[in-house]
Motif scaffolding. Structure first.
Motif, PDB file in Angstrom:
ATOM      1  N   GLN A   5      10.855   5.182  -4.287  1.00  0.00           N
ATOM      2  CA  GLN A   5      11.139   5.336  -3.216  1.00  0.00           C
ATOM      3  C   GLN A   5      11.328   6.855  -2.107  1.00  0.00           C
ATOM      4  N   GLU A   6      12.953   6.989  -3.020  1.00  0.00           N
ATOM      5  CA  GLU A   6      13.733   8.303  -2.853  1.00  0.00           C
ATOM      6  C   GLU A   6      12.185   9.869  -2.359  1.00  0.00           C
ATOM      7  N   ILE A   7      12.339   9.548  -3.795  1.00  0.00           N
ATOM      8  CA  ILE A   7      11.777  11.363  -4.154  1.00  0.00           C
ATOM      9  C   ILE A   7      10.005  10.764  -3.689  1.00  0.00           C
ATOM     10  N   ALA A   8       9.986  10.001  -3.684  1.00  0.00           N
ATOM     11  CA  ALA A   8       8.226   9.788  -2.762  1.00  0.00           C
ATOM     12  C   ALA A   8       8.090  10.459  -1.465  1.00  0.00           C
ATOM     13  N   THR A   9       9.187   9.620  -0.825  1.00  0.00           N
ATOM     14  CA  THR A   9       9.506  10.128   0.328  1.00  0.00           C
ATOM     15  C   THR A   9       9.652  11.671   0.895  1.00  0.00           C
ATOM     16  N   ASN A  59      -8.361  -0.806  14.515  1.00  0.00           N
ATOM     17  CA  ASN A  59      -8.102   0.830  14.218  1.00  0.00           C
ATOM     18  C   ASN A  59      -7.639   0.995  13.318  1.00  0.00           C
ATOM     19  N   THR A  60      -7.395  -0.382  12.366  1.00  0.00           N
ATOM     20  CA  THR A  60      -6.911  -0.012  11.447  1.00  0.00           C
ATOM     21  C   THR A  60      -7.764  -0.751  10.039  1.00  0.00           C
ATOM     22  N   LEU A  61      -7.942   0.541   8.898  1.00  0.00           N
ATOM     23  CA  LEU A  61      -8.045   0.091   7.657  1.00  0.00           C
ATOM     24  C   LEU A  61      -6.929  -0.466   6.709  1.00  0.00           C
ATOM     25  N   VAL A  62      -7.084  -1.235   5.545  1.00  0.00           N
ATOM     26  CA  VAL A  62      -6.154  -1.328   4.050  1.00  0.00           C
ATOM     27  C   VAL A  62      -7.240  -0.873   3.393  1.00  0.00           C
ATOM     28  N   LEU A  63      -6.435  -0.217   2.452  1.00  0.00           N
ATOM     29  CA  LEU A  63      -6.929   0.939   1.392  1.00  0.00           C
ATOM     30  C   LEU A  63      -6.858   0.183   0.149  1.00  0.00           C
ATOM     31  N   GLU A  64      -6.949  -0.825  -1.056  1.00  0.00           N
ATOM     32  CA  GLU A  64      -6.539  -1.750  -2.497  1.00  0.00           C
ATOM     33  C   GLU A  64      -5.531  -2.343  -2.045  1.00  0.00           C
ATOM     34  N   ASP A  65      -5.161  -3.080  -0.461  1.00  0.00           N
ATOM     35  CA  ASP A  65      -4.226  -3.141  -0.676  1.00  0.00           C
ATOM     36  C   ASP A  65      -2.922  -3.199  -0.829  1.00  0.00           C
ATOM     37  N   LYS A  66      -2.904  -1.925  -0.332  1.00  0.00           N
ATOM     38  CA  LYS A  66      -1.926  -0.596  -0.968  1.00  0.00           C
ATOM     39  C   LYS A  66      -1.701   0.625   0.366  1.00  0.00           C
ATOM     40  N   ILE A  67      -2.422   0.850   0.944  1.00  0.00           N
ATOM     41  CA  ILE A  67      -1.979   1.608   1.827  1.00  0.00           C
ATOM     42  C   ILE A  67      -3.195   1.247   3.026  1.00  0.00           C
ATOM     43  N   PHE A 126       6.709   3.956   4.343  1.00  0.00           N
ATOM     44  CA  PHE A 126       6.663   2.411   3.348  1.00  0.00           C
ATOM     45  C   PHE A 126       6.843   1.802   3.219  1.00  0.00           C
ATOM     46  N   ASP A 127       6.583   0.957   3.770  1.00  0.00           N
ATOM     47  CA  ASP A 127       7.077  -0.861   3.793  1.00  0.00           C
ATOM     48  C   ASP A 127       7.072  -1.359   2.433  1.00  0.00           C
ATOM     49  N   GLU A 128       9.104  -2.170   2.432  1.00  0.00           N
ATOM     50  CA  GLU A 128       9.402  -2.019   1.158  1.00  0.00           C
ATOM     51  C   GLU A 128       8.518  -3.943   1.031  1.00  0.00           C
ATOM     52  N   LEU A 129       9.136  -3.907   1.938  1.00  0.00           N
ATOM     53  CA  LEU A 129       8.248  -5.700   2.312  1.00  0.00           C
ATOM     54  C   LEU A 129       6.974  -6.385   1.854  1.00  0.00           C
ATOM     55  N   LEU A 130       6.049  -5.396   1.839  1.00  0.00           N
ATOM     56  CA  LEU A 130       4.448  -5.486   1.896  1.00  0.00           C
ATOM     57  C   LEU A 130       4.004  -4.818   0.974  1.00  0.00           C
ATOM     58  N   ILE A 131       4.987  -3.488   0.495  1.00  0.00           N
ATOM     59  CA  ILE A 131       4.928  -2.755  -0.523  1.00  0.00           C
ATOM     60  C   ILE A 131       3.933  -1.749   0.058  1.00  0.00           C
ATOM     61  N   THR A 132       3.288  -1.909   1.005  1.00  0.00           N
ATOM     62  CA  THR A 132       1.971  -1.007   1.243  1.00  0.00           C
ATOM     63  C   THR A 132       2.631   0.793   1.877  1.00  0.00           C
TER      64      THR A 132
END
Length: 130
Positions: A53-57, A77-85, A112-118
């Motif tokens: 997460q640190e590098i990606a952030t 006004n939302t959507l989720v891609l691949e259950d990841k974004i 990044f949501d660490e709980l939902l990993i999104t």
């Protein structure tokens, strides 16, 4: 001595006005007008955040990103891609998007949501549908 106090007071007042102008009257970013800095699949983007997460952030945070994948959830006004974004649009979706559609989305990475990993993106626009 009197002139020094007046000078310092004027300097503090001027500094306060400059800070107010920069912070509260800053121009709002128009993400759809900015060039894309990264193009990456939804799977890969989420993987990089989950892996380190640190590098990606440092690499993706507050950057304009184009990501793509299948729609797994749709809201007003939302959507989720691949259950990841998790993607947030500025307004309600104007086009008909359903679960299973393949989309490319352009938006700003906001975290990044660490709980939902999104990964969270906002100010998104739909680039294209497949």
């Amino acid at each position: 001595m009197k002139f020094i106090v007046i000078g310092i007071a004027a300097l503090v007042l001027l500094s306060g006005l400059v800070i107010y102008e920069k912070v509260f009257n800053a121009k709002h970013r128009e993400i759809f007008e900015e060039p894309t800095e990264f193009t990456i699949s939804a799977d890969d983007l989420q993987f990089y955040f989950a892996d380190n997460q640190e590098i990606a952030t440092k690499k993706y945070m507050d950057k304009v990103i184009e990501t793509f994948g299948s729609v797994t959830e749709v809201g007003d006004n939302t959507l989720v891609l691949e259950d990841k974004i998790q993607v947030y649009f500025l307004s309600d979706l104007k086009q008909e998007i359903t679960v299973g559609d393949k989309l490319s989305i352009k938006g700003r990475c906001v975290g990044f949501d660490e709980l939902l990993i999104t990964v969270k993106m906002d100010q998104a626009t739909t680039i294209k549908t497949n």
